[in-house]
Scaffold this motif. Structure first.
Motif, short mmCIF file in Angstrom:
data_model
loop_
_atom_site.label_atom_id
_atom_site.label_comp_id
_atom_site.label_asym_id
_atom_site.label_seq_id
_atom_site.Cartn_x
_atom_site.Cartn_y
_atom_site.Cartn_z
N ASP A 76 0.81 -1.22 0.00
CA ASP A 76 0.00 0.00 0.00
C ASP A 76 0.85 1.27 0.00
N SER A 77 1.40 1.66 1.14
CA SER A 77 2.13 2.93 1.24
C SER A 77 3.64 2.75 1.11
N ASP A 78 4.08 1.56 0.75
CA ASP A 78 5.51 1.28 0.57
C ASP A 78 5.63 0.07 -0.33
N SER A 79 6.84 -0.23 -0.75
CA SER A 79 7.09 -1.40 -1.60
C SER A 79 8.50 -1.89 -1.32
N LEU A 80 8.78 -3.12 -1.75
CA LEU A 80 10.13 -3.64 -1.60
C LEU A 80 11.12 -2.81 -2.41
N GLY A 81 10.72 -2.42 -3.63
CA GLY A 81 11.62 -1.60 -4.43
C GLY A 81 12.02 -0.32 -3.73
N GLU A 82 11.04 0.36 -3.12
CA GLU A 82 11.32 1.59 -2.38
C GLU A 82 12.18 1.31 -1.16
N LEU A 83 11.87 0.22 -0.46
CA LEU A 83 12.62 -0.12 0.75
C LEU A 83 14.09 -0.36 0.43
N ILE A 84 14.36 -1.06 -0.67
CA ILE A 84 15.75 -1.29 -1.07
C ILE A 84 16.42 0.03 -1.42
#
Length: 224
Positions: free
Chosen positions: A114-122
């Motif tokens: 929803d408000s985040d993704s694995l791609g963003e987290l990396i």
């Protein structure tokens, strides 16, 4: 080009095989090379692909000019943490993983979502990397051989670095993806959308009884 494929499962092995067939150098990264070699599935694969090296995550990151994250999404950050920042900074990371959480059984849920993704987290955790999210919306056999699915169908790109996305687009085209089948969604936050396709993808696989399918976006060409 020398690629470091992080992850030794079927996705990583399929990507590595395709890269080798195209004449690239490939090193495979894993947490414990000895334990990986003891696995029958990997040992059989490497016997057929002896030119692919197997090393720890840190050494793979050091050797690779471009990195491919094919680890399970729940362990991707831990895998990248095993590589020194100096081995990551400035390099392209092609993130094909999905943050599937199987802790409560099947079907899995997404975490983050929803408000985040694995791609963003990396990208947020390793700001020196040039993260490009792609290929995560299909089976690994379709990733490297889009002709398995008849007709045009779509692969997405998400990322902040235009030059990195250009390089990844060229790699996708070498896999057989046509120029008009590749849609650049924009910044890395758009990875939220592609990762959230996984719940419907899993249910489609169950309904169809196979994984030789993909999404096709039908419509006018994007405006410039």
């Amino acid at each position: 080009m020398r690629y470091a494929v992080l992850g030794t499962g079927i996705v990583g092995r399929t990507i590595a095989t395709r890269l080798l067939s195209l004449g690239h150098e490939v090193v495979i990264g894993t947490r414990d090379p000895e334990a990986t070699l003891a696995r029958g599935d990997f040992a059989e694969w490497q016997a057929a692909q002896p030119q692919a090296g197997l090393v720890g995550f840190a050494e793979a990151a050091r050797q690779g000019e471009t990195l491919i994250n094919a680890t399970g999404g729940q362990v991707s950050i831990a895998a990248l943490n095993e590589a020194d920042a100096e081995h990551l900074d400035g390099k392209i990371l092609i993130d094909i993983a999905n943050p599937l959480d199987f802790s409560h059984g099947f079907p899995p849920v997404l975490d983050p979502v929803d408000s985040d993704s694995l791609g963003e987290l990396i990208q947020r955790t390793f700001p020196g990397l040039r993260v490009v999210k792609t290929l995560n919306t299909m089976n690994c056999q379709v990733m490297v051989d889009p002709a398995r699915v008849p007709g045009d169908h779509t692969v997405f790109l998400s990322g902040e670095d235009a030059d990195a996305k250009k390089a990844v687009r060229e790699l996708l085209e070498s896999f057989g993806w046509g120029e008009r089948t590749i849609i650049d969604l924009g910044g890395i936050e758009t990875a939220r959308g592609t990762e959230m396709l996984l719940p419907i993808w899993l249910r489609l696989m169950g309904a169809l009884g196979h994984a030789d399918f993909n999404f096709h976006i039908q419509g006018a060409a994007p405006t410039q």
